[in-house]
Design an enzyme around this catalytic site. Sequence first.
Site, PDB file in Angstrom:
ATOM      1  N   CYS A  13       0.814  -1.222   0.000  1.00 31.51           N
ATOM      2  CA  CYS A  13       0.000   0.000   0.000  1.00 31.51           C
ATOM      3  C   CYS A  13       0.844   1.267   0.000  1.00 31.51           C
ATOM      4  CB  CYS A  13      -0.959  -0.002   1.185  1.00 31.51           C
ATOM      5  SG  CYS A  13      -0.200  -0.435   2.766  1.00 31.51           S
ATOM      6  N   HIS A  20      -2.455   6.800   3.434  1.00 31.15           N
ATOM      7  CA  HIS A  20      -1.028   6.895   3.783  1.00 31.15           C
ATOM      8  C   HIS A  20      -0.474   8.196   3.206  1.00 31.15           C
ATOM      9  CE1 HIS A  20      -1.372   2.905   5.176  1.00 31.15           C
ATOM     10  NE2 HIS A  20      -0.679   2.241   4.278  1.00 31.15           N
TER      11      HIS A  20
END
Lengths: 357, 357, 357, 357
Positions: free
Chosen positions: A151, A247
């Site tokens: 990710c 993120h």
Amino acid sequence: MVVKKVGILGATGTVGQRFLTLLSDHPNFEVAVLGASARSAGKSYKEATKWKQSVPMSKKVTDMIVKSCDAKEFAQCDIVFSGLDSDFAGEIEKNLRDANIPVLSNAKNYRRTPNVPLVVPTVNTEHLDVLKSQRKENNLDRGCIITNSNCSTAAVVVPLKALQDAFGPIDKVSVVSMQAISGAGYPGVPCLDMLDNVVPYISGEEDKIEWETRKILGGVNESQSAFELNDTVVSAQCNRVPVIDGHLMCISVKFAKANPSVSDVHKALNDYVCEAQKLDCHSAPKQAIVVFDESCPDRPQPRLDRENQNGYAVSVGRIRPDSIFDVKFVSLVHNTVLGAAGAGILNAEVAVKKGLL
Amino acid sequence: MVVKKVGILGATGTVGQRFLTLLSDHPNFEVAVLGASARSAGKSYKEATKWKQSVPMSKKVTDMIVKSCDAKEFAQCDIVFSGLDSDFAGEIEKNLRDANIPVLSNAKNYRRTPNVPLVVPTVNTEHLDVLKSQRKENNLDRGCIITNSNCSTAAVVVPLKALQDAFGPIDKVSVVSMQAISGAGYPGVPCLDMLDNVVPYISGEEDKIEWETRKILGGVNESQSAFELNDTVVSAQCNRVPVIDGHLMCISVKFAKANPSVSDVHKALNDYVCEAQKLDCHSAPKQAIVVFDESCPDRPQPRLDRENQNGYAVSVGRIRPDSIFDVKFVSLVHNTVLGAAGAGILNAEVAVKKGLL
Amino acid sequence: MVVKKVGILGATGTVGQRFLTLLSDHPNFEVAVLGASARSAGKSYKEATKWKQSVPMSKKVTDMIVKSCDAKEFAQCDIVFSGLDSDFAGEIEKNLRDANIPVLSNAKNYRRTPNVPLVVPTVNTEHLDVLKSQRKENNLDRGCIITNSNCSTAAVVVPLKALQDAFGPIDKVSVVSMQAISGAGYPGVPCLDMLDNVVPYISGEEDKIEWETRKILGGVNESQSAFELNDTVVSAQCNRVPVIDGHLMCISVKFAKANPSVSDVHKALNDYVCEAQKLDCHSAPKQAIVVFDESCPDRPQPRLDRENQNGYAVSVGRIRPDSIFDVKFVSLVHNTVLGAAGAGILNAEVAVKKGLL
Amino acid sequence: MVVKKVGILGATGTVGQRFLTLLSDHPNFEVAVLGASARSAGKSYKEATKWKQSVPMSKKVTDMIVKSCDAKEFAQCDIVFSGLDSDFAGEIEKNLRDANIPVLSNAKNYRRTPNVPLVVPTVNTEHLDVLKSQRKENNLDRGCIITNSNCSTAAVVVPLKALQDAFGPIDKVSVVSMQAISGAGYPGVPCLDMLDNVVPYISGEEDKIEWETRKILGGVNESQSAFELNDTVVSAQCNRVPVIDGHLMCISVKFAKANPSVSDVHKALNDYVCEAQKLDCHSAPKQAIVVFDESCPDRPQPRLDRENQNGYAVSVGRIRPDSIFDVKFVSLVHNTVLGAAGAGILNAEVAVKKGLL
């Protein structure tokens, strides 16, 4: 496009739930099989799952009976998406491939295999061409494994690809991440570790960013049978922060030759168009990179920007010159969309359009 | 040591509250005057203050009457600590100095003045010697201004000083911060900006880290009348995270000549002893730098480590080689102790021991 | 007072860590034995423990070797505190008692046993007298089990006891709790369940408040051999909120006969003095109940008030008349001090002073 | 339905932003005028606004020029929605009504005016009929003021209305709320007050719940010219918790005569259908009340359930008998949709369908 029957491995987990959310109204992919652990098999999806998404479970899957992850359960599927944990993914995904079923995996197990494509769908879908070689080696006509990146890697490679395309090779990249808790699955991170806190460590994560970036931005050997890493030096430091999804990365870049201005960089990121967009894929973002200029100096932010382009865009802001590298900026990815389930889905869409699935 | 009478400017604010918490049982400094805005003056401290500390207000100050920040109100004070906002600090602190009162300021206004010491008490207390020159220029025998650094700078310069002492000049430093909300005062950061979020921007903060580091780690000119910046190139990226207290920084360091091993770096940080320790100052930490080794890969963390050495230590962990710089690590400072009020107090303790206050 | 040797069962867990924090500088209790699971036994305490307290582990225990929870390991102890999970507490605590060792348990297992005292140390220490009968039944001269209440019960019974003492029997009590995550231990509550969220359910908790309140506020039968529940009807609704420590409760009270004014209630709570205070126990709070008046309408708050009286006080505020009940107010307890480890310690101090331990 | 031109008062604020989000693809309401303070007037909406929604600003409004809140600016509007703060709403909304413009207000100023409807759109849209009398009194044919309830009131009255319809008058209701920070606007609640904390006080909020519930559940006098409060006694205690959106309430109910079983209550809530549903309004929820049964004992939760039915449903769970009242349960409302902007929009849709706008 014809409708494809899809299966989900690890359907009850965090990534599996995100797959189902993203597929709930997909025009080309119809969820046909849900697979999970032996503990869940035989139960209805509703019974088997602690649903943690902020949108309700789709009616369609509520009462579907969860199957085991045996290959034979997925025989009817054209495509199988895997949200399995790496502890189980290795064997199960291989079994499905050997049973001639295409698997798009979110796990790390096969990312470093030389003839397995590691694809971020808005970056390097041309890497999918290696599937021919992979199938040939395994004497299969359909079965294959395609992986998507970790990710956090996704937040790095999307802007780097745009910059590499525009300004040539990148010499060095320094990355400091602030990563959401959904990246650790459920139950995942204990609240006692995250409230009023930051944890400056995520096991194995820094190495993934440093290695995967080089494969994704790299090339293929002459015979189209294996990937070659590029030469960019990547240094990563990873932190966990109390954010649900998204993120955020502070990225500094030194080019091998070029030294573009801030406005050059802004333009290159803003103008970037990926193959998934050109192929007009259903889930492709209209903008692969959403760029914030100086009028928004405090963006992107996870809570406000992770849903940009339904989570398939990377958002970039605070582009400015750097006194050590050439340029630095902030990058945000929706870690469970473009950084996980969404990557698998859009990779599959591209592969279908290209006749590879 | 004789007991000194101290005053607090901005006593009702976040930094002022921390000054009072730290001074509540101080053996040498007795709180004699509390100064705040005209709105608060004349009220009891309890009435005037929205107390936000997690320890109760000390009995002693509860009923003290808050004064204005006029210099004459502080005539009886041996030392005045200022937690004033920079909007007001400039004029008020100058007025007190001109009235021959020593002021230890937490504001940014005079940090860049050539003859004003900018001191982190566990780093560069030898810079206090320039006070003689400052007083001489102003024809004062007692009045002076001493500043302490911005809260985030403190987390950077403490380990850098130990490394510079051990391995010589530092060429380049890259810093990415994750900073606590208490750094923005009260009301400060709206909760809507911080819950489930990170804000990748703090106005003016990056420039402070980049500039202050060079003054603090720099030297003094031959006549001891002005500071000279050192040559280290510092690049900072600052982020606000949902943490009450404690700034966490990811720091990468390239030395000018040396390339010490991880264990060399660990030892240099662990062995570092500052002047405040040698002088046996009351608030000096026993360890100026608390170092975590590989057995604690996820430390320091703000919630667990900010109170190390009562907030006067900087905690460092995750020391490891870096592929771009020489070494990288994580550093944590208690931003309202060593990064603010505690810096003023310990600076004053050192100055008293050295006969400068 | 002579120094007693104490042991800790479940020393590596959340409650065990709090026991060690509270005992680190205790004048009368010296930690002699640390017990934990077979997995931890044989390791140093530092190795065996994921320390989650915001104050550092005390030097003393760092290198102590963790033992199993076998009774023979605790033979030298005068007193044993148990922070064991209820899955294990039942058998282990009984074994220790049978080995003639006094155990102060934080687990639920024996709270409802008729001859086991269930004691909140600032409420009903006179219930400890039943220990004589408990020992007699078991043919022991020292061994016994004393339990303290569930963490949330403590926030209810302290103010209710003061009100019952002042205004006679309480007819009905409605309680809605907002409870901290530390109450669930470590790893405990997943962060995905708590960030930007409230969970309106804690398994078994409501029943505990409803039942334990009646035993703690109740009496003892004529032969001093068993407890009798009082007649107060308690209705509880429990919620988990993203707070580290500190359970906050909204409480509404209807008296059987009295209908005191707000200022009567304020005075009764403020004037309340418990036996632990009269006996001048080391850990006894100076104020058992810290009362906030109308000048602080938004207090108590967990982050600001949980440490009142070192966590041994209950804080009460917002006392006001109620249109359905007689009076309503807000009550706060430090759930791991007075609501857990601190209760055991202060109960032990009282029992020692009374010659029962 | 013909398309209506709508204006927004207070368009740059938190409620104004939610109005624009909800109206961005509304088939019948076209945003024509954006009004805000003098400071914002003349700027583009993008310039004037700190956008805090988690979905991007709609393209359409980005470059609209913000107007002042003078009535003449809104002359072209068929309907005006007001998200103004109560400090300004009183005069501005009256001016618009006097200029014969219908205003749907989210502010508290006119909620208690006898001939102004106070309407939660899934509860008491029949109260809109009083508009005729209001217009007559003011000699207007179009101009009028309609208010919606305080955000927390909505979570209470929706289930109470269903219960009152099914089981007759309600005698007593006790409510304890845990309210989201978005209810306080922006900047609103400081993060220092909310992180690791709960604030047991919201100024004026308890009185609003207690009073508004009685008007909304009450009737109209014979001449249809003024509202009459019903007799239910409501006692409320309000708390602020660290949640972005979604007010969660613990509610206990005593009926005047009935004492329905849990399954009766479950059925009554589940079967409840409101006028907005019957009129097939665009924004009307398919289920006005989403009920969770015992298989989901920890629901509803703000993060997981606030978006049920796009925020227009109230979610109810944990229905169980109560030892003091008859029944207790947990209720959740999306405070800025059904509790604020969405209420205005759905109220307007109903009024249009009924020929009142």
